[in-house]
Design a protein around this motif. Sequence first.
Motif, PDB file in Angstrom:
ATOM      1  N   ALA A  19     119.863 -16.846  47.817  1.00 19.09           N
ATOM      2  CA  ALA A  19     119.969 -15.462  48.288  1.00 19.09           C
ATOM      3  C   ALA A  19     118.833 -14.606  47.754  1.00 19.09           C
ATOM      4  O   ALA A  19     119.015 -13.456  47.389  1.00 19.09           O
ATOM      5  N   CYS A  20     117.615 -15.180  47.673  1.00 17.30           N
ATOM      6  CA  CYS A  20     116.481 -14.388  47.228  1.00 17.30           C
ATOM      7  C   CYS A  20     116.109 -13.402  48.337  1.00 17.30           C
ATOM      8  O   CYS A  20     116.417 -13.609  49.498  1.00 17.30           O
ATOM      9  N   SER A  21     115.443 -12.328  47.966  1.00 14.04           N
ATOM     10  CA  SER A  21     115.129 -11.287  48.935  1.00 14.04           C
ATOM     11  C   SER A  21     113.943 -11.682  49.788  1.00 14.04           C
ATOM     12  O   SER A  21     113.115 -12.482  49.363  1.00 14.04           O
ATOM     13  N   PRO A  22     113.838 -11.139  50.996  1.00 13.03           N
ATOM     14  CA  PRO A  22     112.687 -11.440  51.844  1.00 13.03           C
ATOM     15  C   PRO A  22     111.356 -11.147  51.165  1.00 13.03           C
ATOM     16  O   PRO A  22     110.396 -11.889  51.295  1.00 13.03           O
ATOM     17  N   LYS A  23     111.281 -10.054  50.418  1.00 11.63           N
ATOM     18  CA  LYS A  23     110.027  -9.699  49.753  1.00 11.63           C
ATOM     19  C   LYS A  23     109.656 -10.707  48.689  1.00 11.63           C
ATOM     20  O   LYS A  23     108.490 -10.873  48.368  1.00 11.63           O
ATOM     21  N   ALA A  24     110.669 -11.364  48.130  1.00  8.62           N
ATOM     22  CA  ALA A  24     110.402 -12.333  47.083  1.00  8.62           C
ATOM     23  C   ALA A  24     110.072 -13.711  47.630  1.00  8.62           C
ATOM     24  O   ALA A  24     109.771 -14.618  46.889  1.00  8.62           O
ATOM     25  N   LYS A 138     116.812 -10.299  63.379  1.00 11.76           N
ATOM     26  CA  LYS A 138     115.722 -10.299  64.351  1.00 11.76           C
ATOM     27  C   LYS A 138     114.387 -10.546  63.661  1.00 11.76           C
ATOM     28  O   LYS A 138     113.511 -11.215  64.223  1.00 11.76           O
ATOM     29  N   LEU A 139     114.210 -10.028  62.455  1.00 14.28           N
ATOM     30  CA  LEU A 139     112.983 -10.305  61.709  1.00 14.28           C
ATOM     31  C   LEU A 139     112.860 -11.804  61.457  1.00 14.28           C
ATOM     32  O   LEU A 139     111.787 -12.387  61.623  1.00 14.28           O
ATOM     33  N   TYR A 140     113.943 -12.423  61.035  1.00 17.03           N
ATOM     34  CA  TYR A 140     113.954 -13.875  60.846  1.00 17.03           C
ATOM     35  C   TYR A 140     113.576 -14.587  62.143  1.00 17.03           C
ATOM     36  O   TYR A 140     112.766 -15.512  62.162  1.00 17.03           O
ATOM     37  N   TYR A 141     114.147 -14.126  63.232  1.00 12.57           N
ATOM     38  CA  TYR A 141     113.906 -14.720  64.547  1.00 12.57           C
ATOM     39  C   TYR A 141     112.442 -14.573  64.954  1.00 12.57           C
ATOM     40  O   TYR A 141     111.878 -15.450  65.612  1.00 12.57           O
ATOM     41  N   GLY A 155     109.773 -19.481  53.794  1.00 14.18           N
ATOM     42  CA  GLY A 155     110.253 -18.193  53.319  1.00 14.18           C
ATOM     43  C   GLY A 155     111.178 -17.485  54.284  1.00 14.18           C
ATOM     44  O   GLY A 155     111.884 -16.554  53.894  1.00 14.18           O
ATOM     45  N   LYS A 156     111.166 -17.920  55.539  1.00 15.74           N
ATOM     46  CA  LYS A 156     112.002 -17.236  56.534  1.00 15.74           C
ATOM     47  C   LYS A 156     113.489 -17.353  56.218  1.00 15.74           C
ATOM     48  O   LYS A 156     114.283 -16.516  56.639  1.00 15.74           O
ATOM     49  N   PHE A 157     113.885 -18.381  55.432  1.00 12.63           N
ATOM     50  CA  PHE A 157     115.297 -18.527  55.108  1.00 12.63           C
ATOM     51  C   PHE A 157     115.808 -17.371  54.261  1.00 12.63           C
ATOM     52  O   PHE A 157     117.008 -17.090  54.242  1.00 12.63           O
ATOM     53  N   ALA A 158     114.898 -16.690  53.540  1.00 10.71           N
ATOM     54  CA  ALA A 158     115.314 -15.518  52.776  1.00 10.71           C
ATOM     55  C   ALA A 158     115.814 -14.426  53.714  1.00 10.71           C
ATOM     56  O   ALA A 158     116.788 -13.726  53.411  1.00 10.71           O
ATOM     57  N   TYR A 159     115.148 -14.265  54.847  1.00 11.70           N
ATOM     58  CA  TYR A 159     115.571 -13.279  55.839  1.00 11.70           C
ATOM     59  C   TYR A 159     116.928 -13.657  56.430  1.00 11.70           C
ATOM     60  O   TYR A 159     117.788 -12.798  56.643  1.00 11.70           O
ATOM     61  N   LEU A 160     117.104 -14.943  56.709  1.00 11.62           N
ATOM     62  CA  LEU A 160     118.357 -15.408  57.291  1.00 11.62           C
ATOM     63  C   LEU A 160     119.515 -15.182  56.328  1.00 11.62           C
ATOM     64  O   LEU A 160     120.576 -14.686  56.724  1.00 11.62           O
ATOM     65  N   ARG A 161     119.320 -15.553  55.063  1.00 14.02           N
ATOM     66  CA  ARG A 161     120.382 -15.380  54.071  1.00 14.02           C
ATOM     67  C   ARG A 161     120.697 -13.898  53.874  1.00 14.02           C
ATOM     68  O   ARG A 161     121.862 -13.500  53.781  1.00 14.02           O
ATOM     69  N   LYS A 162     119.667 -13.063  53.798  1.00 16.62           N
ATOM     70  CA  LYS A 162     119.872 -11.631  53.629  1.00 16.62           C
ATOM     71  C   LYS A 162     120.652 -11.048  54.808  1.00 16.62           C
ATOM     72  O   LYS A 162     121.576 -10.247  54.627  1.00 16.62           O
ATOM     73  N   ALA A 163     120.294 -11.468  56.021  1.00 17.08           N
ATOM     74  CA  ALA A 163     120.986 -10.978  57.217  1.00 17.08           C
ATOM     75  C   ALA A 163     122.460 -11.351  57.186  1.00 17.08           C
ATOM     76  O   ALA A 163     123.334 -10.546  57.534  1.00 17.08           O
ATOM     77  N   ALA A 164     122.759 -12.585  56.775  1.00 10.21           N
ATOM     78  CA  ALA A 164     124.152 -13.029  56.703  1.00 10.21           C
ATOM     79  C   ALA A 164     124.931 -12.220  55.674  1.00 10.21           C
ATOM     80  O   ALA A 164     126.070 -11.803  55.919  1.00 10.21           O
ATOM     81  N   ASP A 165     124.326 -12.000  54.513  1.00  7.98           N
ATOM     82  CA  ASP A 165     124.995 -11.224  53.467  1.00  7.98           C
ATOM     83  C   ASP A 165     125.227  -9.778  53.900  1.00  7.98           C
ATOM     84  O   ASP A 165     126.190  -9.143  53.492  1.00  7.98           O
ATOM     85  N   MET A 166     124.332  -9.253  54.733  1.00  6.39           N
ATOM     86  CA  MET A 166     124.468  -7.879  55.215  1.00  6.39           C
ATOM     87  C   MET A 166     125.522  -7.752  56.318  1.00  6.39           C
ATOM     88  O   MET A 166     125.962  -6.653  56.631  1.00  6.39           O
TER      89      MET A 166
END
Length: 349
Positions: A19-24, A138-141, A155-166
């Motif tokens: 669950a790391c952040s997209p920026k990280a 959508k950013l992940y997509y 790194g795109k998986f960070a976006y996917l995980r963040k989206a799911a948590d949100m």
Amino acid sequence: MPTVKLTLFVTGLSCLLMACSPKASSTAPKKPTSILDNLTFECKHEVRPPIDKEVHSLYDYALYHDLHNMWRGKKGDEVWQNMAVYYRIAAYNGDYQANLRLQWLLETKRVVVKKPQTEVYHLNKELEKTLPATAMYKLYYHLDSNYGVKTTPGGKFAYLRKAADMGSRDAQYEIGQILFRLQDPGTLRFRLDLRERLLECASNQGQGDAAEWLGIYYNSDKKYNKAIEYYHTGVKAGNQQSAFRLAEGFSAINSKQPEYLGVHVDTERSTRYEMISSYLFKYYFLKPTVPDLNEIVPLPPAKLPPWDGKIAFQRWFEGPSPQKPSDELMQKLAEKAGLDWQTGLPLKK
């Protein structure tokens, strides 16, 4: 619970697990000693705020003509170019349905502009104001499509995980499917349990594919009531296979298999699900949903009400066009959003 070294998984998946952040995501995350250390999930639903009816009238009008152009329309034709104006003005007045539809039309080049990536990028920034979890998904997509966002390999998986948590239902479903496909017998039970929670969260937000998979899972586990409930949820969301499976379950074909879905033969229920399944299959490109399903085929033991053989979407699609929004309304809403009312694009400064 089993302990598994992270090296069993691809490098990019580490952000999904931690669950790391997209920026990280541009730097290598610290490796946990086990997949179980950080792979947790707390179900969150994305709040979909009400849309102003006056604004939404632009979307309703555009969608009707947009969908009627889907079968024979040509990319960049007059219908789609004209409907984009209504979608734009609605989108920049907070209509997230118009926003998402216009993004899709731009992505598929049905609406043609000089710089589609730029317009999609700005639309998604606008979407963040109303549906931040969906905008993150959508950013992940868009990461693999040159749409204004970049990351390092994996790194795109960070976006996917963040989206799911949100609270993104699509991200929750996609992570569930990724966990299912991992080839690691030692964590199978843990992954299946986690996948079930992810799919339940997504399904309860109207993710039809998630509902279908839950129906399959519970049916195979002989939890028939839950299977029927999730297939029913899937049909509401427009999942054709869920309707097909319910039609089969109540069909006389299965009269010699009474354990299938744990129900007795009910030919009228089967027929209704079959009719809905056929419509969803034939008109899949319109992406119809069936929110009125309980008025057509309520779950047993409820009795079946009278039905004219059509779902609400079908009656809407076969009916007359919604009233065309007036020029005065277009001008008012465009001015409010700082747009040219004739193009829906930002006014030149």
